[in-house]
Write a protein that holds these residues in place. Structure first.
Motif, short mmCIF file in Angstrom:
data_model
loop_
_atom_site.label_atom_id
_atom_site.label_comp_id
_atom_site.label_asym_id
_atom_site.label_seq_id
_atom_site.Cartn_x
_atom_site.Cartn_y
_atom_site.Cartn_z
N SER A 105 0.57 -1.35 -16.03
CA SER A 105 -0.22 -1.59 -14.70
C SER A 105 0.18 -0.73 -13.69
CB SER A 105 0.19 -3.10 -14.47
OG SER A 105 1.60 -3.29 -14.05
N TRP A 106 1.08 0.24 -13.76
CA TRP A 106 1.39 1.09 -12.77
C TRP A 106 0.52 2.33 -12.68
CZ3 TRP A 106 7.05 1.64 -10.75
CH2 TRP A 106 7.65 0.33 -10.65
N PRO A 107 0.19 2.88 -11.34
CA PRO A 107 -0.45 3.98 -11.21
C PRO A 107 0.20 5.19 -11.93
CG PRO A 107 -0.24 3.14 -9.08
CD PRO A 107 0.61 2.19 -10.10
N TYR A 108 -0.26 6.14 -12.42
CA TYR A 108 0.19 7.34 -13.15
C TYR A 108 0.86 8.05 -12.26
CZ TYR A 108 -2.36 5.77 -17.48
OH TYR A 108 -2.57 5.09 -18.42
N ASN A 109 0.62 8.13 -11.10
CA ASN A 109 1.06 9.29 -10.31
C ASN A 109 2.11 8.79 -9.14
OD1 ASN A 109 -0.65 7.45 -8.77
ND2 ASN A 109 -1.40 9.07 -7.17
N TYR A 110 2.75 7.58 -9.54
CA TYR A 110 3.87 6.95 -8.88
C TYR A 110 4.88 7.28 -9.50
CZ TYR A 110 6.28 2.89 -6.48
OH TYR A 110 7.18 2.29 -5.73
N PRO A 111 6.05 8.45 -8.74
CA PRO A 111 7.01 9.00 -9.34
C PRO A 111 8.04 8.26 -9.88
CG PRO A 111 6.27 9.78 -7.26
CD PRO A 111 5.47 8.82 -7.55
N LYS A 133 0.88 -1.45 -0.08
CA LYS A 133 -0.17 0.06 -0.05
C LYS A 133 0.78 1.24 -0.06
CE LYS A 133 -3.25 2.17 2.94
NZ LYS A 133 -3.85 2.55 4.23
N ASP A 134 1.98 1.12 0.77
CA ASP A 134 2.76 2.47 0.61
C ASP A 134 3.60 2.54 -0.40
OD1 ASP A 134 2.24 2.73 3.49
OD2 ASP A 134 3.66 1.57 4.32
N ARG A 135 3.71 1.42 -1.47
CA ARG A 135 4.40 1.23 -2.73
C ARG A 135 3.42 1.65 -3.75
NH1 ARG A 135 7.08 -2.55 0.14
NH2 ARG A 135 5.82 -4.09 -0.66
N TYR A 136 2.49 2.39 -3.67
CA TYR A 136 1.24 2.36 -4.60
C TYR A 136 0.69 1.22 -5.14
CZ TYR A 136 2.41 7.45 -4.68
OH TYR A 136 2.86 8.71 -4.41
N GLY A 137 0.83 0.07 -4.22
CA GLY A 137 0.23 -1.21 -4.73
C GLY A 137 1.15 -1.88 -5.58
N ILE A 138 2.36 -1.52 -5.68
CA ILE A 138 3.34 -2.29 -6.50
C ILE A 138 3.98 -3.26 -5.43
CG2 ILE A 138 5.58 -2.23 -7.87
CD1 ILE A 138 3.01 -0.78 -9.00
N SER A 139 4.29 -4.49 -5.74
CA SER A 139 4.97 -5.52 -4.89
C SER A 139 6.42 -5.22 -4.88
CB SER A 139 4.64 -6.89 -5.30
OG SER A 139 5.44 -7.24 -6.43
N LYS A 140 6.75 -5.74 -3.69
CA LYS A 140 8.20 -5.66 -3.13
C LYS A 140 9.02 -6.44 -4.35
CE LYS A 140 11.40 -6.13 0.60
NZ LYS A 140 11.53 -6.43 1.92
N GLN A 141 8.57 -7.48 -4.51
CA GLN A 141 9.30 -8.45 -5.67
C GLN A 141 9.50 -7.81 -6.83
OE1 GLN A 141 10.82 -11.51 -4.84
NE2 GLN A 141 11.62 -10.76 -6.99
N ILE A 142 8.38 -7.10 -7.62
CA ILE A 142 8.60 -6.36 -8.72
C ILE A 142 9.56 -5.54 -8.70
CG2 ILE A 142 7.43 -4.63 -10.25
CD1 ILE A 142 6.50 -7.49 -10.69
N LEU A 143 9.67 -4.61 -7.42
CA LEU A 143 10.84 -3.47 -7.31
C LEU A 143 12.11 -4.34 -7.03
CD1 LEU A 143 9.01 -1.14 -4.76
CD2 LEU A 143 9.27 -1.03 -7.26
N LEU A 144 12.32 -5.30 -6.60
CA LEU A 144 13.44 -6.26 -6.37
C LEU A 144 13.80 -6.62 -7.83
CD1 LEU A 144 12.92 -8.13 -3.27
CD2 LEU A 144 14.59 -6.42 -3.58
N ASP A 145 13.17 -7.14 -8.69
CA ASP A 145 13.38 -7.50 -10.14
C ASP A 145 13.86 -6.31 -10.91
OD1 ASP A 145 12.61 -10.16 -9.24
OD2 ASP A 145 10.70 -10.05 -10.33
N PHE A 146 13.14 -5.16 -10.83
CA PHE A 146 13.50 -3.94 -11.42
C PHE A 146 14.72 -3.40 -10.84
CE2 PHE A 146 9.40 -1.99 -13.36
CZ PHE A 146 8.99 -3.16 -13.62
N LYS A 147 15.12 -3.62 -9.76
CA LYS A 147 16.32 -2.97 -9.26
C LYS A 147 17.53 -4.12 -9.99
CE LYS A 147 19.40 -2.22 -5.48
NZ LYS A 147 19.74 -2.69 -4.09
N GLN A 148 17.29 -5.41 -10.06
CA GLN A 148 18.09 -6.06 -10.46
C GLN A 148 18.44 -5.93 -12.16
OE1 GLN A 148 17.19 -10.33 -10.47
NE2 GLN A 148 19.14 -11.01 -10.78
N ASN A 149 17.38 -5.59 -12.71
CA ASN A 149 17.33 -5.28 -14.21
C ASN A 149 18.28 -4.07 -14.43
OD1 ASN A 149 16.01 -7.27 -14.90
ND2 ASN A 149 13.86 -6.39 -15.27
N LEU A 150 18.06 -2.97 -13.34
CA LEU A 150 18.73 -1.63 -13.59
C LEU A 150 20.27 -1.96 -13.21
CD1 LEU A 150 16.26 0.23 -11.85
CD2 LEU A 150 16.96 0.57 -14.21
N GLU A 151 20.58 -2.99 -12.27
CA GLU A 151 21.94 -3.15 -12.10
C GLU A 151 22.63 -3.66 -13.31
OE1 GLU A 151 21.25 -5.16 -8.41
OE2 GLU A 151 21.39 -3.09 -7.20
#
Length: 95
Positions: A74-80, A28-46
């Motif tokens: 699928s992400w909210p438009y207001n998630y910076p 909820k604090d991440r605009y509904g985006i799961s922690k696992q998605i963010l971990l995967d994105f971080k790995q892709n960025l690295e």
């Protein structure tokens, strides 16, 4: 600033912005985006950053845009964070 330096800057910005989001306790604090998605994105960025720094960037057609498609779809438009990741991926793709 060279194109390579600018791409590294955008990727580093995205990594720096994604890290505090990963540390949040609730989706909820991440605009509904799961922690696992963010971990995967971080790995892709690295991986992208490593490829840029080692000059082992795949051919333009072989570079992934998986994050961009998911963000736009699928992400909210207001998630910076989404805009920051999109910019990093776009600049990487254009190298």
């Amino acid at each position: 600033m060279s194109k390579i330096d600018r791409v590294k800057q955008y990727i580093n910005e995205a990594i720096n912005e994604i890290e505090p989001e990963i540390r949040k306790d609730s989706d909820k604090d991440r605009y509904g985006i799961s922690k696992q998605i963010l971990l995967d994105f971080k790995q892709n960025l690295e991986i992208m950053l490593q490829e840029v720094e080692s000059n082992t960037i795949p051919h333009r057609d072989a570079r992934s845009q998986k994050m961009g498609y998911l963000i736009v779809d699928s992400w909210p438009y207001n998630y910076p964070l989404g805009e920051t990741i999109l910019k990093a991926e776009q600049e990487y793709k254009e190298l």
